[in-house]
Write an enzyme that holds these catalytic residues in place. Sequence first.
Site, PDB file in Angstrom:
ATOM      1  N   ASP A  15       0.822  -1.207   0.000  1.00 29.72           N
ATOM      2  CA  ASP A  15       0.000   0.000   0.000  1.00 29.72           C
ATOM      3  C   ASP A  15       0.862   1.266   0.000  1.00 29.72           C
ATOM      4  O   ASP A  15       1.974   1.261   0.518  1.00 29.72           O
ATOM      5  CB  ASP A  15      -0.898  -0.033   1.250  1.00 29.72           C
ATOM      6  N   GLY A  16       0.323   2.338  -0.578  1.00 32.67           N
ATOM      7  CA  GLY A  16       0.980   3.643  -0.467  1.00 32.67           C
ATOM      8  C   GLY A  16       1.616   4.155  -1.745  1.00 32.67           C
ATOM      9  O   GLY A  16       2.296   5.188  -1.721  1.00 32.67           O
ATOM     10  N   GLY A  18       0.139   5.531  -4.293  1.00 35.22           N
ATOM     11  CA  GLY A  18      -0.492   6.812  -4.634  1.00 35.22           C
ATOM     12  C   GLY A  18       0.088   7.938  -3.792  1.00 35.22           C
ATOM     13  O   GLY A  18       0.450   9.003  -4.316  1.00 35.22           O
ATOM     14  N   TRP A  20       2.943   8.006  -2.268  1.00 33.44           N
ATOM     15  CA  TRP A  20       4.361   8.185  -2.634  1.00 33.44           C
ATOM     16  C   TRP A  20       4.465   9.163  -3.806  1.00 33.44           C
ATOM     17  O   TRP A  20       5.296  10.066  -3.807  1.00 33.44           O
ATOM     18  CB  TRP A  20       4.961   6.828  -3.007  1.00 33.44           C
ATOM     19  N   SER A  60      -7.178  -5.576  -6.176  1.00 33.72           N
ATOM     20  CA  SER A  60      -8.278  -6.215  -5.444  1.00 33.72           C
ATOM     21  C   SER A  60      -9.560  -6.131  -6.268  1.00 33.72           C
ATOM     22  O   SER A  60      -9.667  -5.315  -7.201  1.00 33.72           O
ATOM     23  CB  SER A  60      -8.485  -5.524  -4.101  1.00 33.72           C
ATOM     24  N   ASN A  63     -10.683  -2.704  -6.480  1.00 29.07           N
ATOM     25  CA  ASN A  63      -9.899  -1.702  -7.222  1.00 29.07           C
ATOM     26  C   ASN A  63     -10.531  -1.296  -8.561  1.00 29.07           C
ATOM     27  O   ASN A  63     -10.147  -0.297  -9.161  1.00 29.07           O
ATOM     28  CB  ASN A  63      -8.453  -2.170  -7.457  1.00 29.07           C
TER      29      ASN A  63
HETATM   30  C1  FPP Z   1      -2.037   0.319  -3.224  1.00 28.54           C
HETATM   31  O1  FPP Z   1      -1.530   1.627  -3.204  1.00 28.54           O
HETATM   32  C2  FPP Z   1      -1.488  -0.379  -4.344  1.00 28.54           C
HETATM   33  C3  FPP Z   1      -2.196  -0.910  -5.365  1.00 28.54           C
HETATM   34  C4  FPP Z   1      -3.663  -0.837  -5.445  1.00 28.54           C
HETATM   35  C5  FPP Z   1      -1.526  -1.548  -6.485  1.00 28.54           C
HETATM   36  C6  FPP Z   1      -0.316  -2.341  -6.138  1.00 28.54           C
HETATM   37  C7  FPP Z   1       0.481  -2.479  -7.350  1.00 28.54           C
HETATM   38  C8  FPP Z   1       1.824  -2.440  -7.394  1.00 28.54           C
HETATM   39  C9  FPP Z   1       2.689  -2.355  -6.211  1.00 28.54           C
HETATM   40  C10 FPP Z   1       2.514  -2.509  -8.685  1.00 28.54           C
HETATM   41  C11 FPP Z   1       3.008  -3.878  -8.964  1.00 28.54           C
HETATM   42  C12 FPP Z   1       1.940  -4.613  -9.579  1.00 28.54           C
HETATM   43  C13 FPP Z   1       2.105  -5.558 -10.483  1.00 28.54           C
HETATM   44  C14 FPP Z   1       0.903  -6.151 -11.029  1.00 28.54           C
HETATM   45  C15 FPP Z   1       3.402  -6.005 -10.974  1.00 28.54           C
HETATM   46  P1  FPP Z   1      -2.525   2.834  -3.396  1.00 28.54           P
HETATM   47  O2  FPP Z   1      -2.539   3.196  -4.837  1.00 28.54           O
HETATM   48  O3  FPP Z   1      -3.850   2.495  -2.831  1.00 28.54           O
HETATM   49  O4  FPP Z   1      -1.812   3.936  -2.576  1.00 28.54           O
HETATM   50  P2  FPP Z   1      -2.501   5.074  -1.710  1.00 28.54           P
HETATM   51  O5  FPP Z   1      -3.251   4.377  -0.614  1.00 28.54           O
HETATM   52  O6  FPP Z   1      -1.333   5.852  -1.209  1.00 28.54           O
HETATM   53  O7  FPP Z   1      -3.373   5.854  -2.632  1.00 28.54           O
END
Ligand code: FPP
Length: 230
Positions: A15-16, A18, A20, A60, A63
């Site tokens: 997580d995180g 976005g 970042w 998920s 998502n």
């Molecule tokens: C959550 O962070 C992350 C995700 C929903 C996607 C995870 C995907 C990756 C780490 C890329 C690698 C994936 C593959 C398929 C190789 P968030 O976007 O919810 O972050 P935030 O909570 O800070 O908005």
Amino acid sequence: MKEKNIPEHVAIIMDGNGRWAKKRFLPRTFGHNEGAKNLKRILTHAKKLGVKYLTVYAFSTENWKRSKDEVETLMSLFKTYIKKEEKTFQENDVKFIVSGRRENVSKDLLDSIDYLSEKTKFNKGITLNIAFNYGGRSEIVDAINKIIDSGEKNITEKTFEKYLYNDIPDPELLIRTSGEIRISNFLLWQIAYSEIYVTDKLWPDFREKEFEEAIESFNKRERRFGGINV
Ligand code: FPP
């Protein structure tokens, strides 16, 4: 690292991404790209430490509610990841598997997933299990429907597990980055006795050192599985 007790299976809620990107005034997609790069680092390091299974939450079932742009980015990132990593997986003996529903995923992406799964199915170094279009509740419901179709009776916990997306050992350690203290519908069946480690580090900043800190913390836990240690 000094620790001897390396978990056989580590699961991660990455997580995180976005946040970042936001901190750097960049679009969210940059964060996902960095997240994918970091997955490569952590996979390599986990294998080096002797972890046998790494399960990561990449997309998920919830998502799909994100913007069309972001959903498309995550889909194409996965496709690119599969293409780019094929050689590395073979060289490093990585078995690639995916857990999740196939519905709504494009044929193109499903073909890439099937291709890499087939190509790496005999690899034994480490298994990378990507939870994609994954939901813990859907996995349990899908398992129940498979059981009904099979006609099998007198299901036990052990036989139930055969019907989950992948029959692999439960994770001993579940890591969640970026500080949220919740499970978000991840591996609901499998984490019954997992140790949970939450860190404030955002996923792209969760590097080898932070992974080792999580394992050190796991080593300090007293795991009782409902019993009493004397
Ligand atoms: C959550 O962070 C992350 C995700 C929903 C996607 C995870 C995907 C990756 C780490 C890329 C690698 C994936 C593959 C398929 C190789 P968030 O976007 O919810 O972050 P935030 O909570 O800070 O908005």
